[in-house]
Design a protein around this motif. Structure first.
Motif, short mmCIF file in Angstrom:
data_model
loop_
_atom_site.label_atom_id
_atom_site.label_comp_id
_atom_site.label_asym_id
_atom_site.label_seq_id
_atom_site.Cartn_x
_atom_site.Cartn_y
_atom_site.Cartn_z
N ILE A 119 -4.34 -9.55 -4.08
CA ILE A 119 -4.54 -9.66 -2.46
C ILE A 119 -3.41 -9.63 -1.79
O ILE A 119 -3.02 -9.21 -0.64
CB ILE A 119 -5.32 -11.08 -2.34
N ALA A 120 -2.42 -10.26 -2.45
CA ALA A 120 -0.92 -10.27 -1.80
C ALA A 120 -0.38 -8.81 -1.61
O ALA A 120 0.21 -8.58 -0.62
CB ALA A 120 0.21 -10.96 -2.75
N LEU A 121 -0.40 -7.81 -2.56
CA LEU A 121 0.00 -6.85 -2.70
C LEU A 121 -0.81 -5.86 -1.59
O LEU A 121 -0.23 -5.18 -0.82
CB LEU A 121 -0.09 -5.89 -4.00
N PHE A 122 -2.23 -5.96 -1.62
CA PHE A 122 -3.03 -5.61 -0.66
C PHE A 122 -2.38 -5.83 0.92
O PHE A 122 -2.32 -4.88 1.82
CB PHE A 122 -4.22 -5.82 -0.83
N ILE A 128 2.66 -3.31 6.09
CA ILE A 128 3.93 -2.14 6.18
C ILE A 128 3.08 -1.10 7.00
O ILE A 128 3.75 -0.26 7.98
CB ILE A 128 4.12 -1.80 4.69
N ILE A 129 1.88 -0.77 6.48
CA ILE A 129 1.10 0.28 7.43
C ILE A 129 0.88 -0.09 8.98
O ILE A 129 1.34 0.68 9.87
CB ILE A 129 -0.40 0.67 6.82
#
Length: 152
Positions: A119-122, A128-129
């Motif tokens: 979840i954190a990476l997502f 960023i996007i």
């Protein structure tokens, strides 16, 4: 509940030995030979392989819940007072449940940590996007603003 087999076997061994002892409680002074059970007798009575019984009798003997008597080529066992207490308190069943819940908790902890990491990476990727998109929009608005000011 999923209790590991060794805990169930230990409890069943104590149960078999306690049952044998309680059957002879009517006798004033039962002899040890009358209350002992061999590995084969326990295996037949409990319908458990001798190897499993032997492994668990070693443990129960080590902690003092049963007593091991070597008679010629046979191993014979009888329950001690500590074993009787352990049987009635269902000590091994409780240990088995506790181990099950501890193992389950460890798995849940690990899985939840992995899920939170995903979840954190997502979230970081989405941020960023979004940041790039916002930067493009800001640059576009700046250009429009400069063009608007330049036309005046």
């Amino acid at each position: 509940m999923f209790i590991e087999e060794k805990y169930k076997i230990r409890h069943k061994i104590l149960e078999a030995l306690q049952t044998r002892t309680s059957q002879l409680k009517g006798n004033e002074n039962p002899q040890i030979e009358e209350i002992e059970l061999t590995l084969e007798e326990m295996s037949d009575q409990l319908n458990i392989p001798i190897e499993s019984i032997h492994k668990n009798t070693d443990y129960l003997s080590e902690i003092g819940e049963i007593y091991l008597n070597r008679d010629k080529d046979q191993l014979k066992f009888f329950i001690t007072k500590k074993g009787i207490i352990s049987f009635y308190d269902k000590t091994h069943i409780i240990k088995g449940r506790k181990e099950f819940w501890n193992n389950t908790y460890d798995v849940v902890k690990t899985v939840s940590a992995i899920i939170f990491l995903i979840i954190a990476l997502f979230t970081v990727i989405l941020n960023i996007i979004d940041t790039r998109q916002n930067k493009r929009e800001i640059d576009s608005l700046k250009k429009d603003l400069y063009q608007y000011r330049g036309n005046k």
